[in-house]
Each structure stands twice: as C-alpha cells, then as structure tokens.
Write a protein that holds these residues in place. Structure first.
Motif, PDB file in Angstrom:
ATOM      1  N   SER A   1     -10.839   4.368   9.901  1.00 29.65           N
ATOM      2  CA  SER A   1     -11.575   4.039   8.467  1.00 29.65           C
ATOM      3  C   SER A   1     -10.332   3.272   7.772  1.00 29.65           C
ATOM      4  CB  SER A   1     -11.999   5.099   7.859  1.00 29.65           C
ATOM      5  OG  SER A   1     -11.132   6.269   7.638  1.00 29.65           O
ATOM      6  N   GLN A   2     -10.945   2.514   6.696  1.00 29.40           N
ATOM      7  CA  GLN A   2      -9.823   1.912   5.756  1.00 29.40           C
ATOM      8  C   GLN A   2      -9.014   2.903   5.236  1.00 29.40           C
ATOM      9  OE1 GLN A   2     -11.532  -1.432   3.407  1.00 29.40           O
ATOM     10  NE2 GLN A   2     -10.176  -0.127   1.508  1.00 29.40           N
ATOM     11  N   GLU A   3      -9.480   4.153   4.663  1.00 31.50           N
ATOM     12  CA  GLU A   3      -8.600   4.999   4.074  1.00 31.50           C
ATOM     13  C   GLU A   3      -7.681   5.511   5.064  1.00 31.50           C
ATOM     14  OE1 GLU A   3     -12.461   4.190   2.238  1.00 31.50           O
ATOM     15  OE2 GLU A   3     -12.070   5.091   4.355  1.00 31.50           O
ATOM     16  N   ALA A   4      -8.048   5.697   6.393  1.00 30.36           N
ATOM     17  CA  ALA A   4      -7.071   6.170   7.412  1.00 30.36           C
ATOM     18  C   ALA A   4      -5.914   5.341   7.615  1.00 30.36           C
ATOM     19  CB  ALA A   4      -7.669   6.590   8.869  1.00 30.36           C
ATOM     20  N   VAL A   5      -6.276   4.067   7.738  1.00 31.90           N
ATOM     21  CA  VAL A   5      -5.305   3.095   7.903  1.00 31.90           C
ATOM     22  C   VAL A   5      -4.452   2.880   6.643  1.00 31.90           C
ATOM     23  CG1 VAL A   5      -4.856   0.290   8.071  1.00 31.90           C
ATOM     24  CG2 VAL A   5      -6.903   1.551   9.275  1.00 31.90           C
ATOM     25  N   THR A   6      -5.118   3.116   5.678  1.00 34.87           N
ATOM     26  CA  THR A   6      -4.278   3.096   4.282  1.00 34.87           C
ATOM     27  C   THR A   6      -3.265   4.214   4.535  1.00 34.87           C
ATOM     28  OG1 THR A   6      -5.983   2.143   3.129  1.00 34.87           O
ATOM     29  CG2 THR A   6      -4.310   3.501   1.584  1.00 34.87           C
ATOM     30  N   ALA A   7      -3.740   5.277   4.720  1.00 32.62           N
ATOM     31  CA  ALA A   7      -2.641   6.926   4.813  1.00 32.62           C
ATOM     32  C   ALA A   7      -1.639   6.574   5.665  1.00 32.62           C
ATOM     33  CB  ALA A   7      -3.713   7.829   4.981  1.00 32.62           C
ATOM     34  N   LEU A   8      -2.017   6.029   6.881  1.00 32.97           N
ATOM     35  CA  LEU A   8      -1.286   5.594   8.088  1.00 32.97           C
ATOM     36  C   LEU A   8      -0.047   4.631   7.508  1.00 32.97           C
ATOM     37  CD1 LEU A   8      -0.726   6.111  11.112  1.00 32.97           C
ATOM     38  CD2 LEU A   8      -1.750   3.850  11.270  1.00 32.97           C
ATOM     39  N   VAL A   9      -0.310   3.634   6.818  1.00 35.85           N
ATOM     40  CA  VAL A   9       0.807   2.832   6.446  1.00 35.85           C
ATOM     41  C   VAL A   9       1.635   3.395   5.393  1.00 35.85           C
ATOM     42  CG1 VAL A   9       1.068   0.583   5.093  1.00 35.85           C
ATOM     43  CG2 VAL A   9      -0.671   0.507   6.946  1.00 35.85           C
ATOM     44  N   GLN A  10       1.002   4.140   4.619  1.00 39.99           N
ATOM     45  CA  GLN A  10       1.720   4.973   3.457  1.00 39.99           C
ATOM     46  C   GLN A  10       2.684   5.765   3.788  1.00 39.99           C
ATOM     47  OE1 GLN A  10      -1.626   6.461   1.232  1.00 39.99           O
ATOM     48  NE2 GLN A  10      -1.625   4.662  -0.452  1.00 39.99           N
ATOM     49  N   ASP A  11       2.303   6.707   4.958  1.00 44.77           N
ATOM     50  CA  ASP A  11       2.930   7.664   5.661  1.00 44.77           C
ATOM     51  C   ASP A  11       4.417   7.026   6.299  1.00 44.77           C
ATOM     52  OD1 ASP A  11       1.940   9.908   4.752  1.00 44.77           O
ATOM     53  OD2 ASP A  11       0.663  10.104   6.326  1.00 44.77           O
ATOM     54  N   ALA A  12       3.804   5.809   6.981  1.00 41.09           N
ATOM     55  CA  ALA A  12       4.972   5.084   7.710  1.00 41.09           C
ATOM     56  C   ALA A  12       6.120   4.421   6.869  1.00 41.09           C
ATOM     57  CB  ALA A  12       4.178   3.939   8.466  1.00 41.09           C
ATOM     58  N   VAL A  13       5.680   4.004   5.673  1.00 42.43           N
ATOM     59  CA  VAL A  13       6.656   3.563   4.732  1.00 42.43           C
ATOM     60  C   VAL A  13       7.462   4.564   3.858  1.00 42.43           C
ATOM     61  CG1 VAL A  13       6.899   2.301   2.484  1.00 42.43           C
ATOM     62  CG2 VAL A  13       5.424   1.349   4.222  1.00 42.43           C
ATOM     63  N   LYS A  14       6.666   5.722   3.836  1.00 40.19           N
ATOM     64  CA  LYS A  14       7.240   6.946   2.843  1.00 40.19           C
ATOM     65  C   LYS A  14       8.457   7.485   3.887  1.00 40.19           C
ATOM     66  CE  LYS A  14       4.183   9.303   0.806  1.00 40.19           C
ATOM     67  NZ  LYS A  14       3.352  10.179   0.362  1.00 40.19           N
ATOM     68  N   HIS A  15       8.342   7.577   4.953  1.00 36.91           N
ATOM     69  CA  HIS A  15       9.193   8.359   6.054  1.00 36.91           C
ATOM     70  C   HIS A  15      10.123   7.316   6.655  1.00 36.91           C
ATOM     71  CE1 HIS A  15       7.386  12.192   5.240  1.00 36.91           C
ATOM     72  NE2 HIS A  15       6.028  11.609   5.517  1.00 36.91           N
ATOM     73  N   SER A  16      10.072   6.081   6.187  1.00 36.68           N
ATOM     74  CA  SER A  16      11.136   5.236   6.723  1.00 36.68           C
ATOM     75  C   SER A  16      12.597   5.519   6.011  1.00 36.68           C
ATOM     76  CB  SER A  16      10.768   3.740   6.657  1.00 36.68           C
ATOM     77  OG  SER A  16       9.854   3.450   7.571  1.00 36.68           O
ATOM     78  N   PRO A  17      13.531   5.559   6.774  1.00 39.56           N
ATOM     79  CA  PRO A  17      14.727   5.574   5.767  1.00 39.56           C
ATOM     80  C   PRO A  17      15.323   4.345   4.923  1.00 39.56           C
ATOM     81  CG  PRO A  17      15.242   5.211   8.019  1.00 39.56           C
ATOM     82  CD  PRO A  17      13.796   5.150   8.116  1.00 39.56           C
ATOM     83  N   SER A  18      16.100   4.896   3.939  1.00 35.79           N
ATOM     84  CA  SER A  18      16.642   3.649   3.072  1.00 35.79           C
ATOM     85  C   SER A  18      17.999   4.504   2.525  1.00 35.79           C
ATOM     86  CB  SER A  18      15.789   3.297   1.987  1.00 35.79           C
ATOM     87  OG  SER A  18      15.667   4.558   1.201  1.00 35.79           O
ATOM     88  N   SER A  19      18.972   3.272   2.132  1.00 30.47           N
ATOM     89  CA  SER A  19      20.317   3.749   1.891  1.00 30.47           C
ATOM     90  C   SER A  19      20.260   4.572   0.553  1.00 30.47           C
ATOM     91  CB  SER A  19      21.093   2.529   1.643  1.00 30.47           C
ATOM     92  OG  SER A  19      20.662   2.153   0.734  1.00 30.47           O
TER      93      SER A  19
ATOM     94  N   ALA B   1      10.739  -0.349   7.622  1.00 29.36           N
ATOM     95  CA  ALA B   1       9.591  -0.049   7.083  1.00 29.36           C
ATOM     96  C   ALA B   1       8.430  -0.700   7.681  1.00 29.36           C
ATOM     97  CB  ALA B   1       9.430  -0.278   5.321  1.00 29.36           C
ATOM     98  N   GLN B   2       8.930  -1.918   7.968  1.00 31.37           N
ATOM     99  CA  GLN B   2       7.911  -2.840   8.840  1.00 31.37           C
ATOM    100  C   GLN B   2       7.892  -2.295  10.211  1.00 31.37           C
ATOM    101  OE1 GLN B   2       9.834  -6.765   8.279  1.00 31.37           O
ATOM    102  NE2 GLN B   2      10.133  -6.167   6.262  1.00 31.37           N
ATOM    103  N   LEU B   3       8.967  -2.263  10.763  1.00 31.90           N
ATOM    104  CA  LEU B   3       8.622  -1.632  12.429  1.00 31.90           C
ATOM    105  C   LEU B   3       7.896  -0.298  12.413  1.00 31.90           C
ATOM    106  CD1 LEU B   3       9.592  -1.548  15.336  1.00 31.90           C
ATOM    107  CD2 LEU B   3      11.662  -0.230  14.531  1.00 31.90           C
ATOM    108  N   SER B   4       8.229   0.629  11.196  1.00 29.63           N
ATOM    109  CA  SER B   4       7.610   1.895  11.371  1.00 29.63           C
ATOM    110  C   SER B   4       6.020   1.864  11.231  1.00 29.63           C
ATOM    111  CB  SER B   4       8.110   2.705  10.069  1.00 29.63           C
ATOM    112  OG  SER B   4       9.328   3.111  10.297  1.00 29.63           O
ATOM    113  N   VAL B   5       5.793   0.742  10.124  1.00 32.06           N
ATOM    114  CA  VAL B   5       4.399   0.563   9.998  1.00 32.06           C
ATOM    115  C   VAL B   5       3.551  -0.178  11.286  1.00 32.06           C
ATOM    116  CG1 VAL B   5       2.568  -0.874   8.745  1.00 32.06           C
ATOM    117  CG2 VAL B   5       4.357   0.345   7.756  1.00 32.06           C
ATOM    118  N   TRP B   6       4.356  -1.202  11.914  1.00 31.36           N
ATOM    119  CA  TRP B   6       3.948  -2.062  13.102  1.00 31.36           C
ATOM    120  C   TRP B   6       3.516  -0.992  14.102  1.00 31.36           C
ATOM    121  CZ3 TRP B   6       6.631  -7.118  14.688  1.00 31.36           C
ATOM    122  CH2 TRP B   6       5.840  -7.965  15.426  1.00 31.36           C
ATOM    123  N   THR B   7       4.770   0.048  14.237  1.00 30.93           N
ATOM    124  CA  THR B   7       4.695   0.733  15.517  1.00 30.93           C
ATOM    125  C   THR B   7       3.323   1.837  15.489  1.00 30.93           C
ATOM    126  OG1 THR B   7       7.152   0.763  16.037  1.00 30.93           O
ATOM    127  CG2 THR B   7       5.793   2.697  16.901  1.00 30.93           C
TER     128      THR B   7
END
Length: 199
Positions: A25-43, A130-136
């Motif tokens: 669902s659109q909601e599930a895709v949105t949650a997937l993207v948000q989680d992937a970005v949220k848990h990607s590392p940053s300096s 973040a891009q790689l996390s979302v894409w994967t």
C-alpha cells in the motif's frame, strides 16, 4: 558464508521499465522509505537527509517540471528522445526526491570549525547512504527503481510547487514502481583491479 545484508544488496538493481502497480500500500511504501532514511548513518548523527515522496499525479507533476526545464537546454530536434526517457520515469507509481538540509551542514560547520570543510562532503555521503538504503529496501519489497540526477534544473520549480524550505538542496531523484521487465546480467570488473588486501 551467507549474509542477509549482502543478499539484500544483490536484489538492488536499476529498473527503467516501471509500472504503477505496487505490491504494498502507499502507506506501507511511505513507512518503508521513512524507516530506511531514518536508520541511515550520518556524520555526528546530523540526520541531514530529507525526502519528499510523491505519488500519482504529484509524481507526474515533478517529471513535467523536469521536461519543462529540459526544453530550455535540449535542442528541439533531440527533444523527442529526451521526452521518451522522462516519460519512462513518470510511468512509475511515484518518485522520491532526496534532499540535504544545508542549515544542518552550516550549523555543524559553526559548532565544529575544525571540520568545517568536511561537513559538505559528509552530507553528500549521508545522502548516498540514504539513497542506497531506500533503493535496497524497495528492491527487497519487490519494487523497482532507478536513481536520477536532473538537479539543479528543476530545483527552484519543485521547491516552489511543494513549498520546500530554501535550505533543502536536491541531490537525486528516484522514480519507483512495479518491475515491468526482467533484469539483465550484471557484470563486475576483476577483483584484482578493485581491491588490495594486506595481512
């Protein structure tokens, strides 16, 4: 040795033949993207990455902005081929716009002056992760995608249309949707040319 993360990375492939059907669902895709970005590392755990998730007509509107911008720089006699390519991205179910918040970068430069020159570089690295996390994550959900870089051509128009903060800098675009064609074989260069191992 089996490794689930490596297996996930192997699922990530560029898909240009996109359709509008999604296994989630659109909601599930949105949650997937948000989680992937949220848990990607940053300096410094700066969390500088931002994402705008566009579905349906909103995604089409973005690619129309890209076409409008390209019309100004692509010769008229070559535009039909360019338009066909953009239309293939618009054929998907949606598009993710990846941004980096420059206010975050500037704040870190002020707080940690010794590393000031590094923070823009580290921001770009955070965006890539973040891009790689979302894409994967999308690939593992059975959703096709590709990564595009039409910035800075549509930046101002997109910022105006979706009322985005002036500090957000567009870094990449990811059209996504159903996989409408199989993936070809992926070739790799020889390991000896790419790696050095010392022990």
């Amino acid at each position: 040795m089996a490794n689930p993360h490596i297996d996930s990375l192997k699922q990530r492939r560029t898909q240009y033949a996109l359709g509008k059907s999604l296994p989630l669902s659109q909601e599930a895709v949105t949650a997937l993207v948000q989680d992937a970005v949220k848990h990607s590392p940053s300096s410094f755990n700066s969390q500088s990455s931002r994402a705008v998730i566009l579905y349906g007509a909103q995604s089409l509107a973005f690619w129309d902005l890209v076409k409008d911008a390209l019309r100004k720089v692509v010769p008229a006699e070559n535009f039909a081929q360019t338009e066909q390519k953009i239309d293939s991205f618009a054929a998907g179910a949606g598009t993710i716009l990846f941004y980096e918040d420059q206010d975050v970068v500037k704040s870190l430069q002020e707080k940690f002056a010794l590393y000031a020159d590094n923070f823009p570089v580290w921001s770009e690295q955070a965006s890539g992760m973040a891009q790689l996390s979302v894409w994967t994550a999308l690939a593992n959900a059975g959703i096709g995608a590709s990564l595009q870089h039409y910035n800075p051509l549509p930046d101002a128009a997109a910022a105006a249309k979706w009322d985005l903060p002036a500090s957000w800098k567009l870094r990449a675009q990811m059209p996504f949707g159903s996989n409408e064609a199989p993936f070809g074989e992926k070739s790799f260069m020889d390991d000896a040319e790419r790696f050095r191992v010392f022990s």
